[in-house]
Design a protein around this motif. Sequence first.
Motif, PDB file in Angstrom:
ATOM      1  N   LEU A  49       0.814  -1.201   0.000  1.00 45.80           N
ATOM      2  CA  LEU A  49       0.000   0.000   0.000  1.00 45.80           C
ATOM      3  C   LEU A  49       0.854   1.261   0.000  1.00 45.80           C
ATOM      4  N   GLY A  50       0.318   2.303  -0.617  1.00 41.33           N
ATOM      5  CA  GLY A  50       0.882   3.639  -0.460  1.00 41.33           C
ATOM      6  C   GLY A  50       2.177   3.875  -1.212  1.00 41.33           C
ATOM      7  N   LEU A  51       3.002   4.726  -0.619  1.00 45.67           N
ATOM      8  CA  LEU A  51       4.240   5.183  -1.240  1.00 45.67           C
ATOM      9  C   LEU A  51       5.411   4.248  -0.990  1.00 45.67           C
ATOM     10  N   ARG A  52       5.313   3.406   0.027  1.00 49.00           N
ATOM     11  CA  ARG A  52       6.402   2.503   0.361  1.00 49.00           C
ATOM     12  C   ARG A  52       6.031   1.083  -0.050  1.00 49.00           C
ATOM     13  N   VAL A  53       6.625   0.638  -1.167  1.00 54.40           N
ATOM     14  CA  VAL A  53       6.314  -0.678  -1.725  1.00 54.40           C
ATOM     15  C   VAL A  53       7.635  -1.398  -2.044  1.00 54.40           C
ATOM     16  N   PRO A  54       8.447  -1.693  -1.015  1.00 57.71           N
ATOM     17  CA  PRO A  54       9.800  -2.199  -1.269  1.00 57.71           C
ATOM     18  C   PRO A  54       9.829  -3.535  -1.992  1.00 57.71           C
ATOM     19  N   ARG A  55       8.890  -4.412  -1.688  1.00 58.89           N
ATOM     20  CA  ARG A  55       8.881  -5.725  -2.344  1.00 58.89           C
ATOM     21  C   ARG A  55       8.530  -5.588  -3.830  1.00 58.89           C
ATOM     22  N   SER A  56       7.566  -4.730  -4.136  1.00 58.16           N
ATOM     23  CA  SER A  56       7.195  -4.497  -5.531  1.00 58.16           C
ATOM     24  C   SER A  56       8.337  -3.822  -6.286  1.00 58.16           C
ATOM     25  N   GLN A  57       8.980  -2.866  -5.648  1.00 60.40           N
ATOM     26  CA  GLN A  57      10.122  -2.199  -6.262  1.00 60.40           C
ATOM     27  C   GLN A  57      11.218  -3.199  -6.600  1.00 60.40           C
ATOM     28  N   ALA A  58      11.500  -4.088  -5.671  1.00 59.24           N
ATOM     29  CA  ALA A  58      12.537  -5.097  -5.909  1.00 59.24           C
ATOM     30  C   ALA A  58      12.150  -6.018  -7.062  1.00 59.24           C
ATOM     31  N   ALA A  59      10.870  -6.367  -7.156  1.00 56.30           N
ATOM     32  CA  ALA A  59      10.411  -7.226  -8.245  1.00 56.30           C
ATOM     33  C   ALA A  59      10.598  -6.548  -9.598  1.00 56.30           C
ATOM     34  N   VAL A  60      10.312  -5.247  -9.661  1.00 62.42           N
ATOM     35  CA  VAL A  60      10.503  -4.500 -10.903  1.00 62.42           C
ATOM     36  C   VAL A  60      11.985  -4.449 -11.271  1.00 62.42           C
ATOM     37  N   LEU A  61      12.818  -4.149 -10.303  1.00 59.85           N
ATOM     38  CA  LEU A  61      14.261  -4.080 -10.576  1.00 59.85           C
ATOM     39  C   LEU A  61      14.773  -5.418 -11.093  1.00 59.85           C
ATOM     40  N   HIS A  62      14.293  -6.508 -10.526  1.00 61.03           N
ATOM     41  CA  HIS A  62      14.707  -7.834 -10.984  1.00 61.03           C
ATOM     42  C   HIS A  62      14.223  -8.079 -12.413  1.00 61.03           C
ATOM     43  N   ALA A  63      12.992  -7.644 -12.723  1.00 65.95           N
ATOM     44  CA  ALA A  63      12.434  -7.850 -14.061  1.00 65.95           C
ATOM     45  C   ALA A  63      13.204  -7.085 -15.134  1.00 65.95           C
ATOM     46  N   LEU A  64      13.854  -5.983 -14.743  1.00 69.21           N
ATOM     47  CA  LEU A  64      14.594  -5.157 -15.704  1.00 69.21           C
ATOM     48  C   LEU A  64      16.066  -5.553 -15.811  1.00 69.21           C
ATOM     49  N   GLU A  65      16.495  -6.511 -15.005  1.00 72.11           N
ATOM     50  CA  GLU A  65      17.902  -6.924 -15.035  1.00 72.11           C
ATOM     51  C   GLU A  65      18.293  -7.436 -16.420  1.00 72.11           C
ATOM     52  N   GLY A  66      19.517  -7.103 -16.834  1.00 65.53           N
ATOM     53  CA  GLY A  66      20.017  -7.548 -18.127  1.00 65.53           C
ATOM     54  C   GLY A  66      19.713  -6.622 -19.271  1.00 65.53           C
ATOM     55  N   LEU A  67      18.907  -5.589 -19.029  1.00 61.55           N
ATOM     56  CA  LEU A  67      18.583  -4.619 -20.078  1.00 61.55           C
ATOM     57  C   LEU A  67      19.490  -3.400 -19.937  1.00 61.55           C
ATOM     58  N   ASP A  68      19.831  -2.816 -21.060  1.00 60.79           N
ATOM     59  CA  ASP A  68      20.701  -1.644 -21.078  1.00 60.79           C
ATOM     60  C   ASP A  68      19.863  -0.394 -20.796  1.00 60.79           C
ATOM     61  N   LEU A  69      19.549  -0.210 -19.521  1.00 66.97           N
ATOM     62  CA  LEU A  69      18.703   0.893 -19.070  1.00 66.97           C
ATOM     63  C   LEU A  69      19.442   1.675 -17.988  1.00 66.97           C
ATOM     64  N   HIS A  70      19.143   2.956 -17.900  1.00 66.06           N
ATOM     65  CA  HIS A  70      19.624   3.752 -16.770  1.00 66.06           C
ATOM     66  C   HIS A  70      18.510   3.755 -15.727  1.00 66.06           C
ATOM     67  N   VAL A  71      18.735   3.077 -14.603  1.00 67.39           N
ATOM     68  CA  VAL A  71      17.690   2.847 -13.612  1.00 67.39           C
ATOM     69  C   VAL A  71      18.004   3.612 -12.332  1.00 67.39           C
ATOM     70  N   THR A  72      16.997   4.320 -11.810  1.00 67.56           N
ATOM     71  CA  THR A  72      17.134   5.012 -10.526  1.00 67.56           C
ATOM     72  C   THR A  72      15.929   4.693  -9.654  1.00 67.56           C
ATOM     73  N   LYS A  73      16.162   4.753  -8.342  1.00 66.51           N
ATOM     74  CA  LYS A  73      15.097   4.535  -7.368  1.00 66.51           C
ATOM     75  C   LYS A  73      14.724   5.862  -6.711  1.00 66.51           C
ATOM     76  N   GLY A  74      13.460   5.986  -6.307  1.00 64.74           N
ATOM     77  CA  GLY A  74      12.995   7.206  -5.673  1.00 64.74           C
ATOM     78  C   GLY A  74      13.483   7.339  -4.246  1.00 64.74           C
ATOM     79  N   GLU A  75      13.422   8.566  -3.746  1.00 65.28           N
ATOM     80  CA  GLU A  75      13.792   8.840  -2.362  1.00 65.28           C
ATOM     81  C   GLU A  75      12.554   9.063  -1.487  1.00 65.28           C
ATOM     82  N   SER A  76      11.624   9.891  -1.946  1.00 65.36           N
ATOM     83  CA  SER A  76      10.426  10.154  -1.156  1.00 65.36           C
ATOM     84  C   SER A  76       9.398   9.036  -1.272  1.00 65.36           C
ATOM     85  N   CYS A  77       9.605   8.116  -2.219  1.00 66.43           N
ATOM     86  CA  CYS A  77       8.726   6.976  -2.398  1.00 66.43           C
ATOM     87  C   CYS A  77       9.522   5.860  -3.083  1.00 66.43           C
ATOM     88  N   ASP A  78       8.960   4.652  -3.068  1.00 70.34           N
ATOM     89  CA  ASP A  78       9.667   3.503  -3.638  1.00 70.34           C
ATOM     90  C   ASP A  78       9.366   3.370  -5.127  1.00 70.34           C
TER      91      ASP A  78
END
Length: 410
Positions: free
Chosen positions: A43-72
């Motif tokens: 729920l809400g702005l803090r979704v660490p497990r979902s964020q980690a799942a997205v980061l894992h799904a994007l692994e191996g792609l030539d992307l510039h990836v950043t994570k948020g500070e005020s939210c996940d």
Amino acid sequence: MTPAETATALAADPRFTGLLEAARALQPRTVALRRQLHKHPELGLRVPRSQAAVLHALEGLDLHVTKGESCDSVVAVLNGARPGPTVLLRGDMDALPVPEESGLAFASEEAGRMHACGHDTHTAMLASAARLLHSRRDALAGRVIFMFQPGEEGQHGARHMIEEGVLSAGGRPVERALALHITATATSGVVTCRPGPIMASADAWTVKVTGRGGHGAMPFHAIDPVPAAAAMVGALQTMVTRRFSVFDPAVLTVGRITAGTTSNVIPETAELEGTLRTLSQGVREQALAEIPKVCEYIGAAHGCATSFEVTTGYPPTRNDEAVAGRVLELAGAVLGTRFGPVMPDPLMAAEDFSYIAQKVPATLAFLGACPPGIEPDEAPPNHSNRVHFDESAFANGVAMYSAFALDTLR
């Protein structure tokens, strides 16, 4: 050209050749990520497990990836083969505080939480679109920003991400943006939108009515706030119908009215709580000014004092006319001519993609996902504890995200 001729011409464009087939080939990945997210909603702005799942799904792609500070949040930038404009694609990640009763084999394992609005599907489709576009980056002149956003369900996640620079994450301002929103009450696979207003603003308000308490048998010794509050309900509904045009509507609902503790006591206070929905900022501002005035004068007529509070929600979501038209053309070309109908009316629900649409030419479009064997108007709707989305529609969503980027970054 007619819409049919435009769709035919676009369908012949080599950039779109095999696009839907490529999206279907990614279906196992899309479904797997969706089900993983669905089992563990956050729920809400803090979704660490979902964020980690997205980061894992994007692994191996030539992307510039950043994570948020005020939210996940997650922001991933894909650079094309040549310079050009920037396009943004959004998917939201957060769930709702709803106990799931869908009966799905991959139902929520988190008590009291459910992906009842389909944000798990948006995230999964966007991750697969990133993979598909990565495989075709030689055809891109410019860059794609993939915006994975938490906090859509009332926490202003898009505004947080704008403040952290998502619209300039590619080094050049975003020129076009698209968000897809799944719906269980539309034919599976159909993409639809409309130019102009598509979703409403949403503000919550509370009015407190204060009188003087007393004995229920002797109301003349008290100042009863209950009839004053009851009169306000009717007066507010009349205000909406008399002060605002039906062609630029406002919807005002009193969702809660409370007063008193027992049958023979006149309470000192009563309280009304409601929601206001509008399709334009002007009507929104006027209605928010009128509600406290109506309540104040009704209260005064009953000898009561009133106080008013408003919790500001999302602004109206307004689709850019040119971008909305192009989305419908692309749907007809990539998915087939029956897949791009114009949405006849806006929805009075709200969306924080409105913050993006205020800043850049953007469109929110709906993707139908009514389960097989059910008529769309009989399917449990979004936000229902029993809602179920047809997973076969996901490939159409992945293809639409990808087609929009390929078309913009020609």
